[in-house]
Design an enzyme around this catalytic site. Sequence first.
Site, PDB file in Angstrom:
ATOM      1  CG  MET A   1      10.188  23.608  -1.445  1.00 27.44           C
ATOM      2  SD  MET A   1       9.147  24.656  -2.460  1.00 27.44           S
ATOM      3  CE  MET A   1       8.055  25.374  -1.274  1.00 27.44           C
TER       4      MET A   1
ATOM      5  CE1 TYR B   1      14.008  31.636   2.912  1.00 28.58           C
ATOM      6  CE2 TYR B   1      13.996  29.239   2.804  1.00 28.58           C
ATOM      7  CZ  TYR B   1      13.816  30.474   2.192  1.00 28.58           C
ATOM      8  OH  TYR B   1      13.441  30.530   0.885  1.00 28.58           O
TER       9      TYR B   1
ATOM     10  CE  LYS C   1      -0.380  -0.349   5.037  1.00 27.55           C
ATOM     11  NZ  LYS C   1      -1.203  -0.930   6.133  1.00 27.55           N
TER      12      LYS C   1
ATOM     13  NE  ARG D   1      -6.538   0.194  10.897  1.00 24.57           N
ATOM     14  CZ  ARG D   1      -5.368   0.084  10.266  1.00 24.57           C
ATOM     15  NH1 ARG D   1      -4.617   1.154  10.068  1.00 24.57           N
ATOM     16  NH2 ARG D   1      -4.939  -1.083   9.849  1.00 24.57           N
TER      17      ARG D   1
END
Length: 380
Positions: free
Chosen positions: A315, A267, A40, A138
């Site tokens: 980023m 930053y 998955k 769940r």
Amino acid sequence: MSSVIQHRPTVATIDLEAIRHNARSLRAAASGAELCAVVKADGYGHGAVPVARAALDGGATWLGVSSVEEAAVLRDQGLAAPIALFSEPPPGAVGDVLDLRLVAPLYTTVFATALAREAVRRGTAAPVHLAFDTGMGRVGVERSRWRSFVDRLPSEGLAVTGTWSHLARADEPDEPTTDRQLDAFDEVLALLDERGIDPGLVHVANSAGILAHRRARRPLVRAGIALYGLSPDVAVDASEHGLRPALSLTSAVAFAKPVEEGTPISYGHRWSAPTDGWVATVPIGYADGLHRGLTGRMEVLLDGVRRPVVGTITMDMLHVWCDDDEPAVGQRVVLLGSDGSDRLRVEDWASALDTITYELTCHLTARVPRRYDDLGHART
Ligand SMILES: *Cc1c(COP(=O)(O)O)cnc(C)c1O
């Protein structure tokens, strides 16, 4: 990224021999049980299709996914192995469940009825694995409804070919919850026996269940994280079980500069050079899935030497402090994986971020090209 243009050196490499090795090892650890390779979330970020093929080569006989959509990708790519779904899709998906030959989990009467009706309409019976909640909390039939659910199963259109549950705390080996869940699961099996229902293929273990709980090793086991060679949590260490991490993440120095003592970097100026020295810039950042929270908490292997990542991770880029060693543009940078005898582990990022390995590999974004290392293994 579909483009054939690739200049940026940042790449994730997946060692398919490690996947095959891990599949073989997990089957052996589960005393030869059948292995469901859990692929998955695009194979926990590794790429579902190549991982599925390698796991099947390594002896897995089932594939496990969380949705019909994920299963469709595997079928589109020609994978014919049985596929188990881990949650019921909406009732409107029953046609696709049958078309794609999926083994659906069953825990609501609504879905059971919809699936059975469509199967009867097609003159067939849908294979299903009954899913019981034994303490995970769940999905699965909750304990108060075990009996009524079993008694209300549609009489035609379904073929019960399996029965399963899921463990909540298997990654805490000495914690009693797993034993309680397994006791409850045995009650489920006794209930089915009482009603004359063959449970089919019985399964309950995830990776931690396979590695840490002998009682959880039933005729089928479901391995996700351990198939990728990663630890479910600190108390169940994949490397101690001979499993090999399949993923490496590498890049290269893109820019290098000398800095004076006190020069602030990146930053927020959250870091300044402690002495005169060298800073290397590497083209990978949080848009690649490298969590910004690793700022100040991770190292890389730059040309084989451990170096700290300094300044805020941005980023697209991060910075590496090289002391007074001048880095060269193009030098190899390993973020995960080994260089020489040293290795950087997803587990270290997970503990720095107070999360689990699973989340971190799932977060590698599509911007990072996946390369598959097959060590000469020829597929025909
Ligand atoms: C994701 C999942 C697994 C795999 O768990 P790992 O801890 O990665 O081995 C097994 N079973 C079910 C039902 C799951 O949802």
